[in-house]
Design a protein around this motif. Sequence first.
Motif, PDB file in Angstrom:
ATOM      1  N   SER A 155       0.871  -1.187   0.000  1.00  0.00           N
ATOM      2  CA  SER A 155       0.000   0.000   0.000  1.00  0.00           C
ATOM      3  C   SER A 155       0.907   1.235   0.000  1.00  0.00           C
ATOM      4  CB  SER A 155      -0.884  -0.012   1.244  1.00  0.00           C
ATOM      5  OG  SER A 155      -0.087   0.217   2.383  1.00  0.00           O
ATOM      6  N   ALA A 156       0.341   2.366  -0.223  1.00  0.00           N
ATOM      7  CA  ALA A 156       1.121   3.601  -0.281  1.00  0.00           C
ATOM      8  C   ALA A 156       1.832   3.839   1.053  1.00  0.00           C
ATOM      9  CB  ALA A 156       0.202   4.790  -0.609  1.00  0.00           C
ATOM     10  N   VAL A 157       1.116   3.569   2.154  1.00  0.00           N
ATOM     11  CA  VAL A 157       1.714   3.786   3.485  1.00  0.00           C
ATOM     12  C   VAL A 157       2.877   2.844   3.713  1.00  0.00           C
ATOM     13  CG1 VAL A 157       1.241   3.837   5.961  1.00  0.00           C
ATOM     14  CG2 VAL A 157      -0.567   4.448   4.337  1.00  0.00           C
ATOM     15  N   GLU A 158       2.653   1.561   3.349  1.00  0.00           N
ATOM     16  CA  GLU A 158       3.710   0.566   3.533  1.00  0.00           C
ATOM     17  C   GLU A 158       4.952   0.956   2.715  1.00  0.00           C
ATOM     18  OE1 GLU A 158       0.984  -3.434   4.315  1.00  0.00           O
ATOM     19  OE2 GLU A 158       1.480  -2.840   2.246  1.00  0.00           O
ATOM     20  N   ARG A 159       4.706   1.357   1.519  1.00  0.00           N
ATOM     21  CA  ARG A 159       5.816   1.734   0.641  1.00  0.00           C
ATOM     22  C   ARG A 159       6.618   2.860   1.278  1.00  0.00           C
ATOM     23  NH1 ARG A 159       8.030   1.839  -4.369  1.00  0.00           N
ATOM     24  NH2 ARG A 159       6.894  -0.030  -4.974  1.00  0.00           N
ATOM     25  N   ARG A 160       5.883   3.865   1.780  1.00  0.00           N
ATOM     26  CA  ARG A 160       6.555   5.018   2.382  1.00  0.00           C
ATOM     27  C   ARG A 160       7.406   4.563   3.579  1.00  0.00           C
ATOM     28  NH1 ARG A 160       2.295   8.260   4.024  1.00  0.00           N
ATOM     29  NH2 ARG A 160       1.413   7.900   1.954  1.00  0.00           N
ATOM     30  N   LEU A 161       6.824   3.666   4.416  1.00  0.00           N
ATOM     31  CA  LEU A 161       7.552   3.194   5.594  1.00  0.00           C
ATOM     32  C   LEU A 161       8.812   2.410   5.211  1.00  0.00           C
ATOM     33  CD1 LEU A 161       4.610   2.094   7.926  1.00  0.00           C
ATOM     34  CD2 LEU A 161       6.271   3.920   8.351  1.00  0.00           C
ATOM     35  N   LEU A 162       8.671   1.597   4.176  1.00  0.00           N
ATOM     36  CA  LEU A 162       9.831   0.813   3.743  1.00  0.00           C
ATOM     37  C   LEU A 162      10.909   1.721   3.165  1.00  0.00           C
ATOM     38  CD1 LEU A 162       8.317  -2.439   2.214  1.00  0.00           C
ATOM     39  CD2 LEU A 162       9.876  -2.251   4.151  1.00  0.00           C
ATOM     40  N   GLU A 163      10.468   2.760   2.457  1.00  0.00           N
ATOM     41  CA  GLU A 163      11.430   3.708   1.899  1.00  0.00           C
ATOM     42  C   GLU A 163      12.172   4.441   3.025  1.00  0.00           C
ATOM     43  OE1 GLU A 163       9.250   4.537  -2.393  1.00  0.00           O
ATOM     44  OE2 GLU A 163       8.985   5.954  -0.733  1.00  0.00           O
ATOM     45  N   GLN A 164      11.383   4.756   4.082  1.00  0.00           N
ATOM     46  CA  GLN A 164      12.005   5.402   5.238  1.00  0.00           C
ATOM     47  C   GLN A 164      13.026   4.466   5.876  1.00  0.00           C
ATOM     48  OE1 GLN A 164       9.293   6.848   8.236  1.00  0.00           O
ATOM     49  NE2 GLN A 164       8.152   8.061   6.718  1.00  0.00           N
ATOM     50  N   LEU A 165      12.644   3.199   5.995  1.00  0.00           N
ATOM     51  CA  LEU A 165      13.539   2.203   6.595  1.00  0.00           C
ATOM     52  C   LEU A 165      14.821   2.081   5.773  1.00  0.00           C
ATOM     53  CD1 LEU A 165      13.959  -0.052   8.727  1.00  0.00           C
ATOM     54  CD2 LEU A 165      12.879  -1.622   7.098  1.00  0.00           C
ATOM     55  N   ALA A 166      14.646   1.997   4.472  1.00  0.00           N
ATOM     56  CA  ALA A 166      15.798   1.874   3.577  1.00  0.00           C
ATOM     57  C   ALA A 166      16.708   3.093   3.730  1.00  0.00           C
ATOM     58  CB  ALA A 166      15.309   1.737   2.137  1.00  0.00           C
ATOM     59  N   ASP A 167      16.091   4.243   3.842  1.00  0.00           N
ATOM     60  CA  ASP A 167      16.812   5.494   3.981  1.00  0.00           C
ATOM     61  C   ASP A 167      17.631   5.478   5.270  1.00  0.00           C
ATOM     62  OD1 ASP A 167      17.419   7.924   2.881  1.00  0.00           O
ATOM     63  OD2 ASP A 167      16.030   8.983   4.251  1.00  0.00           O
ATOM     64  N   LEU A 168      16.929   5.033   6.353  1.00  0.00           N
ATOM     65  CA  LEU A 168      17.543   4.970   7.674  1.00  0.00           C
ATOM     66  C   LEU A 168      18.745   4.039   7.699  1.00  0.00           C
ATOM     67  CD1 LEU A 168      16.081   6.561   9.933  1.00  0.00           C
ATOM     68  CD2 LEU A 168      15.305   4.368  10.838  1.00  0.00           C
ATOM     69  N   ARG A 169      18.593   2.912   7.007  1.00  0.00           N
ATOM     70  CA  ARG A 169      19.661   1.923   7.005  1.00  0.00           C
ATOM     71  C   ARG A 169      20.713   2.213   5.948  1.00  0.00           C
ATOM     72  NH1 ARG A 169      18.508  -3.004   9.499  1.00  0.00           N
ATOM     73  NH2 ARG A 169      20.022  -3.925   8.118  1.00  0.00           N
ATOM     74  N   GLY A 170      20.454   3.233   5.179  1.00  0.00           N
ATOM     75  CA  GLY A 170      21.414   3.576   4.130  1.00  0.00           C
ATOM     76  C   GLY A 170      21.445   2.565   3.004  1.00  0.00           C
ATOM     77  N   ASP A 171      20.319   1.870   2.800  1.00  0.00           N
ATOM     78  CA  ASP A 171      20.266   0.905   1.702  1.00  0.00           C
ATOM     79  C   ASP A 171      20.347   1.646   0.369  1.00  0.00           C
ATOM     80  OD1 ASP A 171      19.970  -1.065   3.553  1.00  0.00           O
ATOM     81  OD2 ASP A 171      17.788  -1.262   3.310  1.00  0.00           O
ATOM     82  N   LYS A 172      21.198   1.180  -0.467  1.00  0.00           N
ATOM     83  CA  LYS A 172      21.377   1.810  -1.773  1.00  0.00           C
ATOM     84  C   LYS A 172      20.387   1.190  -2.746  1.00  0.00           C
ATOM     85  CE  LYS A 172      25.467   3.672  -3.869  1.00  0.00           C
ATOM     86  NZ  LYS A 172      26.913   3.487  -4.069  1.00  0.00           N
ATOM     87  N   MET A 173      19.613   2.019  -3.411  1.00  0.00           N
ATOM     88  CA  MET A 173      18.607   1.475  -4.323  1.00  0.00           C
ATOM     89  C   MET A 173      19.090   1.494  -5.772  1.00  0.00           C
ATOM     90  SD  MET A 173      16.396   0.385  -2.377  1.00  0.00           S
ATOM     91  CE  MET A 173      15.606   0.580  -0.822  1.00  0.00           C
TER      92      MET A 173
END
Length: 411
Positions: free
Chosen positions: A341-359
């Motif tokens: 969902s849009a919310v889930e996507r946003r949260l995962l993007e935040q998580l990725a950002d926090l962990r410094g995951d390179k996309m």
Amino acid sequence: MAIMTNRDLYEILGVSKNASSDQIKKAFRNKARHLHPDNMDSGDEAAFKELAAAYEVLSDDNKRSLYDRYGHEGLSGGMGGFDGVDLGAFADLSEIFSQFFGGTVRGGRRSTVERGSDLKVELHLDFLEAVFGVKKTITIKRLENCTACSGTGAAAGHTPVKCVTCAGVGQIRQATSTFLGQFTQIITCPNCQGEGTRVEKPCTGCKGRAQVRKSCEIELNIPAGIDSGLRLRVPNAGDYGKRNGPPGDVYVVVSVEEHQDFIREGTTIHVRQPVSFSQAALGCEILVPSVEGAKTLKIPAGTQTGTVLVMKELGVPNLNSPTVRGDQLVHVIVETPTKLSAVERRLLEQLADLRGDKMNLEKEEKAPTPEKSEAPKHKSLKNKKQKDPSIIDKLADVFRTRDDSDSSSEK
Ligand SMILES: [Zn+2]
Ligand SMILES: [Zn+2]
């Protein structure tokens, strides 16, 4: 098996002189089924023995060529060929009979009593019945003594009398003259078929055979831990012996149904357990199916897909010592979320950002492959555990079907 006929052997089998060995085998099988003494409708012991004798010769290339060249005389000994019982041919016959009738034909000299045939029965069990054991009642059809004549084969008011031809021995000596001289053979008495007695007026209930096939129920205690392919022997439950001989045994061949949740490997039970991405990362408690019903299992934080967790003593009891039980192995599958969902996507993007995951890769970081890069290989169980490929393949298969049914149920 001595030859007990003067008829043309090809005629007995109903095949032409140049029939192939396959045609001969097929003709024999068809006729044997029809004439076998156990066949209540069309059984005929004398004709059956004649048929078996004919087959014994024509199924053997050496004997067949002797017969083709010299007729019956070629077979009656002295040709450097054979006389009396030929074990090779007999082994072949027994094999064919056991396929058809579940028992075996016994060769050699007749004794006064004869052990009854063993019977084979197949038994299907469901998965849990095999794990825990079960009581089952099976129905078999076995030869029992005819009650109408008390197992004598004679009609009421008659008793079997000693055969005059063989004086009750069941066998006679027969002199055969061939162009090589006289030969003496011991053959089964043609008057009594080796029984040693004759029934003047046969019992109508059993057609003089003294035995009839009856349905009979047997209670079985299937032990816990039984598995597909194992055989249980029930002693003395088979066909009654002729002339009060000992009964045969019953062999119960077990096959066990597969289960949708469990895969069995000896006493070990494998279960596939999907958990979500967050459950695996954070750790959680879940309910896992077991043969004893759903049980609580702790998934530790940071569990990777393919991790195997052990649930002690929830497997299959050991067949020989039922108090010893195998374990249940839980194969954890971490499911990556697919529909966000849009919310889930946003949260995962935040998580990725926090962990410094390179996309995305910077231009200069990209490998110089012009073609599309391969999709990353899924780290499946197949790669992780190579202990027993068969069980892993089985697991993989189940996962696949499970996944298929999961996705189809979503539609
Ligand atoms: Zn006789
Ligand atoms: Zn009878």
